[in-house]
Design an enzyme around this catalytic site. Structure first.
Site, PDB file in Angstrom:
ATOM      1  N   ILE A 199       0.162  -0.905   0.083  1.00  0.00           N
ATOM      2  CA  ILE A 199      -0.346   0.513  -0.046  1.00  0.00           C
ATOM      3  C   ILE A 199       0.246   1.645  -0.023  1.00  0.00           C
ATOM      4  CG2 ILE A 199      -2.202  -0.909   1.216  1.00  0.00           C
ATOM      5  CD1 ILE A 199      -0.795  -0.052   3.539  1.00  0.00           C
ATOM      6  N   GLY A 200       1.748   0.994  -0.044  1.00  0.00           N
ATOM      7  CA  GLY A 200       3.003   2.170   0.041  1.00  0.00           C
ATOM      8  C   GLY A 200       4.254   1.686  -0.003  1.00  0.00           C
ATOM      9  N   GLY A 228      12.180   5.009  -0.206  1.00  0.00           N
ATOM     10  CA  GLY A 228      13.572   4.781   0.423  1.00  0.00           C
ATOM     11  C   GLY A 228      13.213   4.114   1.380  1.00  0.00           C
ATOM     12  N   VAL A 267       5.614  -0.751   2.733  1.00  0.00           N
ATOM     13  CA  VAL A 267       4.264  -0.805   3.290  1.00  0.00           C
ATOM     14  C   VAL A 267       3.145  -1.647   2.718  1.00  0.00           C
ATOM     15  CG1 VAL A 267       2.674  -0.278   5.402  1.00  0.00           C
ATOM     16  CG2 VAL A 267       4.807   1.181   5.119  1.00  0.00           C
ATOM     17  N   LYS A 307       5.476  -2.337   7.855  1.00  0.00           N
ATOM     18  CA  LYS A 307       6.903  -1.643   6.839  1.00  0.00           C
ATOM     19  C   LYS A 307       8.015  -2.731   7.225  1.00  0.00           C
ATOM     20  CE  LYS A 307       8.964   1.346   8.998  1.00  0.00           C
ATOM     21  NZ  LYS A 307       9.473   3.094   8.975  1.00  0.00           N
ATOM     22  N   ASP A 314      11.968  14.118  11.448  1.00  0.00           N
ATOM     23  CA  ASP A 314      11.619  13.864   9.552  1.00  0.00           C
ATOM     24  C   ASP A 314      10.368  14.267   9.395  1.00  0.00           C
ATOM     25  OD1 ASP A 314      12.629  13.509   7.070  1.00  0.00           O
ATOM     26  OD2 ASP A 314      11.839  11.172   7.106  1.00  0.00           O
TER      27      ASP A 314
END
Length: 547
Positions: free
Chosen positions: A261-262, A265, A269, A283, A383
């Site tokens: 789903i994603g 770098g 996921v 993840k 981040d």
């Protein structure tokens, strides 16, 4: 109500309050307790020995109090401790109990900022699950155990002790220490350092085998009991790595692309629905360029950060798997996905109305305020981007991705290499290379502005003051939505004003996140800024903000 009457209590979290007095010995009667957090209070006196009777504990956090006396040996009986044992920032004395070596499933151990003496028991080398350890600010001496967590720990983890030595970063090798003894005692030293450890090791191995057998049988019983009770079957902390691994592999069909789903770098996921119906996000880090192994430092940092902090606006880590076959992290599933994707989508962005956008900014500020002002030491995310803000089904925002997060230690210079996402990094990092909470404040300002205008602010940030014909606020906000009105319009103005204050080039002139969060809750806007249609952006940059 007496604690002893809460026999079925599973989670007792009373951290960050104003509790005082002693921890009652009745705590030991909570036989089903798995999570205990009494941190950041004013509790005093010794840690009760009865706490060792809470045999199902998997996380124990007593940090940030004024507890004294020695650490009770009975804590070593908590063989199910897996997530965290944090006794830091107290006034504990005496030696570290050798019984801690029985905590063979423990991931994170923090004994820093006490007055502990003696040596770190060599038997800690058998705590093979440890990924993070901190014994700084004590009076410890002698060699450190031959354990991966100790070898990979930063020098900060050993600072300010009496005389620790070893092959770890920042320590003097033990063979460089000279002992001034009489020649007549040398033979006794040889007997003590060679024969006794061998005998002790044999006894310890026998004890560990027995403990392992007891733990294995007990774990099997717990698993069967939980299956019968239809509990949450995916709490990796409660099961062995093999079962957790197999559950994920089956749910994702060995990480098939159709469950992805994603990605970015950091890795990919995946969405996984477990047999119980629970949905989680996985993840899975990818190998670093030119290397077959993943970035283990980021992997450990993520685990360390998310096992020590809990907040409604910080994504929950359910567990992790780390073995020769695979490494992954397991989080709560956020149904709406990343904020960045929603802002980019022409079809879905309309669901992010002005009220929801303001609330998202509030959620982010509350999470960062908790990290900066309620954690000891403060945690700097480093981040904060729209890609690292996740939304659940109700559009509640949670901060994710703590792979480069850093503890802000007041006794350290906090120098670092540049890390994060360009476009969100504060300008001072280019020349100071020093991490402070104002780094997160700047990134937060970029994200807050991005939420209101619907895209990354980019050149807008640099051109605002230079342009005498600066646009009206109403012409800069996301044109895909109808203009806000009434109180919502005032909230939007307040968000932009705070965002621009957070983007000031001088970090000292930026407000704190706590200040920004309080302003958003108070919802007070200067009277001359309440006519939404007439407001120009420079007016908001020049608005008086006391940080």
């Amino acid at each position: 109500m007496q604690l002893s009457s809460l026999a079925l209590l599973y989670n007792l979290t009373l951290g960050n309050n104003q509790l005082y007095g002693r921890i009652p010995s009745e705590i030991g009667k909570l036989s089903n307790l798995q999570f205990l957090d009494l941190s950041l209070n004013g509790l005093s006196g010794p840690i009760p020995k009865a706490i060792g009777d809470c045999s199902k504990l998997i996380s124990l956090k007593l940090s940030g109090n004024i507890l004294n006396g020695s650490i009770p040996d009975q804590i070593g009986n908590l063989i199910n401790l897996q997530v965290l044992l944090d006794l830091s920032h107290n006034a504990l004395v005496g030696e570290i109990p050798s019984q801690f070596s029985k905590l063979t499933s423990l991931l994170v151990l923090n004994l820093s900022h006490n007055q502990l003496s003696g040596s770190v028991p060599s038997s800690f080398q058998y705590m093979l699950s440890l990924i993070s350890v901190d014994v700084s600010y004590n009076e410890l001496e002698g060699s450190l155990p031959d354990n991966k967590a100790f070898h990979q720990a930063s020098a900060d983890s050993f600072f300010h002790n009496k005389g620790l030595c070893g092959q770890m970063q920042g320590l003097i090798p033990c063979n460089s220490f000279s002992a001034k003894v009489h020649d007549g005692k040398e033979n006794h030293r040889i007997l003590f350092y060679i024969l006794f450890p061998i005998m002790g090791l044999m006894l310890l191995l026998c004890a560990l085998v027995k403990i392992a057998l007891i733990s294995y049988n007990k774990r099997k019983i717990i698993i069967e009991e939980l299956r019968e009770c239809n509990k949450d079957l995916f709490s990796i902390w409660n099961f062995d790595g093999r079962m957790s691994y197999e559950d994920i592999i089956r749910a994702t069909e060995e990480f098939d692309d159709k469950y992805c789903i994603g990605g970015g770098g950091y890795g990919r996921v995946y969405k996984a629905e477990l047999p119980t119906g629970q949905v989680v996000a996985i993840k899975k880090p990818i190998p670093m360029e030119g290397n077959e192994t993943i970035d283990e430092i980021s992997f450990r940092s993520e685990i360390k950060a998310l096992t020590e902090i809990r907040h409604r606006n910080i994504v929950k880590l359910f567990g992790y798997c780390s073995n020769a076959r695979c490494m992954f992290l397991v989080y709560e599933y956020m149904a709406k996905g990343g904020l960045a994707n929603l802002l980019r989508s022409q079809e879905e962005v309309v669901v992010l109305d002005w009220t929801r956008r303001v609330n998202i900014v509030k959620d982010i500020s509350e999470a960062l305020s908790y990290m900066h002002h309620d954690c000891v030491p403060p945690i700097i995310h480093r981040d904060i981007t729209s890609s690292n803000i996740l939304l659940d089904y109700d559009f509640k925002a949670c901060i994710s991705d703590f792979g480069i997060a850093r503890l802000l230690r007041p006794d350290s210079s906090n120098w670092t290499t540049i890390a994060g996402t360009y476009g969100y990094l504060p300008p001072e990092l280019a020349y100071t290379m020093r991490v402070t909470e104002k780094c997160d404040v700047y990134s937060y300002g970029v994200v807050a502005l991005e939420i209101i205008i619907g895209k990354h602010p980019g050149e807008l940030i640099a051109s605002l003051l230079a342009d005498e014909n600066a646009p009206l606020l109403k012409d800069v906000i996301d044109q895909r939505l109808s203009p806000p009105s009434n109180e919502v319009a005032e909230d939007v103005v307040l968000v932009v004003m705070l965002a621009l204050a957070c983007l000031r080039s001088d970090p000292l002139s930026r407000p704190t996140i706590q200040f920004a969060s309080q302003k958003l809750i108070a919802r007070k806007l200067p009277s001359h800024l309440k006519h939404f249609d007439d407001i120009k952006l420079p007016q908001l940059m020049n608005a008086e903000m006391i940080g």
